[in-house]
Design an enzyme around this catalytic site. Structure first.
Site, PDB file in Angstrom:
ATOM      1  N   LYS A  39     -22.062 -24.895   4.959  1.00  0.00           N
ATOM      2  CA  LYS A  39     -21.873 -23.748   4.066  1.00  0.00           C
ATOM      3  C   LYS A  39     -23.003 -23.614   3.053  1.00  0.00           C
ATOM      4  O   LYS A  39     -23.633 -22.558   2.938  1.00  0.00           O
ATOM      5  CB  LYS A  39     -20.533 -23.876   3.318  1.00  0.00           C
ATOM      6  CG  LYS A  39     -19.306 -23.858   4.190  1.00  0.00           C
ATOM      7  CD  LYS A  39     -18.039 -23.961   3.361  1.00  0.00           C
ATOM      8  CE  LYS A  39     -17.967 -25.223   2.523  1.00  0.00           C
ATOM      9  NZ  LYS A  39     -18.000 -26.467   3.339  1.00  0.00           N
ATOM     10  N   SER A 107     -12.635 -23.672   0.261  1.00  0.00           N
ATOM     11  CA  SER A 107     -11.533 -22.711   0.102  1.00  0.00           C
ATOM     12  C   SER A 107     -10.588 -22.764   1.302  1.00  0.00           C
ATOM     13  O   SER A 107     -10.530 -21.833   2.103  1.00  0.00           O
ATOM     14  CB  SER A 107     -12.055 -21.288  -0.123  1.00  0.00           C
ATOM     15  OG  SER A 107     -12.964 -20.879   0.863  1.00  0.00           O
TER      16      SER A 107
END
Length: 206
Positions: A39, A107
């Site tokens: 990410k 998340s």
């Protein structure tokens, strides 16, 4: 905590005016994926490419934010929810300034990502699923976290003893185990161009 004496103060310069000045449309690239999926690496590559193209952008990285704003939070389910709530509000302020914002956080909960999306205007929230098999993530283990989690030294570790809700219909689906970082970045920036967040006018003015 909100109080009765807190009143929203309208600003003279609007969100649309700030975006027009930058000749781009505000957008939130919400990167989600397991630890070690790539990410932050991909988000950094995208941010660097946007900068090179002359776009106004900013990257909010999960680890960096936990050094300051969210430094008081742990990794329980409740703390993760609050972590996402805070960063959603910060990202919304950055969008109000007319920026293309990236957030690189695990998340893990779909409900939290949905709440972040609900705070924004239609089309501004762009879920970027960094889809990397956990076996690959664990083999990379850049921070040594999987090793610690397997040894029981870290609790509530996503993918090991804490749930990760896989995105059902992300706007952008990236596979870092089959594409280079550069290819992933180009895929994401290509989406922004195709959807009109980055216009030819903004690129020509760079």
């Amino acid at each position: 905590m909100k109080t009765e004496n807190t009143v929203w103060h309208n600003q003279q310069i609007s969100k649309a005016q700030r975006a027009d000045l930058k000749q781009q449309k505000p957008a939130l690239l919400w990167y989600t994926g397991l630890s070690g999926s790539g990410k932050s690496t991909v988000a950094n590559a995208v941010d660097a490419l946007l900068f090179k193209l002359g776009c106004h952008s900013y990257l909010l990285d999960g680890d960096n934010v936990r050094h300051g704003l969210n430094g008081d939070l742990g990794f329980s389910d409740e703390a993760r929810v609050e972590n996402i709530r805070r960063i959603s509000e910060v990202a919304k302020l950055f969008l109000d300034a007319g920026l293309v914002v990236s957030t690189a956080f695990i998340s893990p909960f779909a409900s939290d990502r949905a709440q972040a999306k609900a705070k924004l205007e239609e089309g501004e929230f762009i879920e970027v699923y960094i889809d990397t098999p956990i076996s690959v993530c664990e083999a990379r283990d850049p921070k040594g976290l999987y090793k610690k989690a397997r040894a029981g030294e870290i609790k509530d570790f996503t993918g090991i003893d804490s749930t990760y809700d896989v995105p059902v219909n992300p706007e952008i689906h990236v596979k870092t185990d089959t594409k280079s970082v550069e290819e992933c970045a180009e895929q994401i920036v290509g989406y922004l161009m195709a959807k009109g967040f980055i216009t030819q006018a903004s690129l020509q003015s760079a």
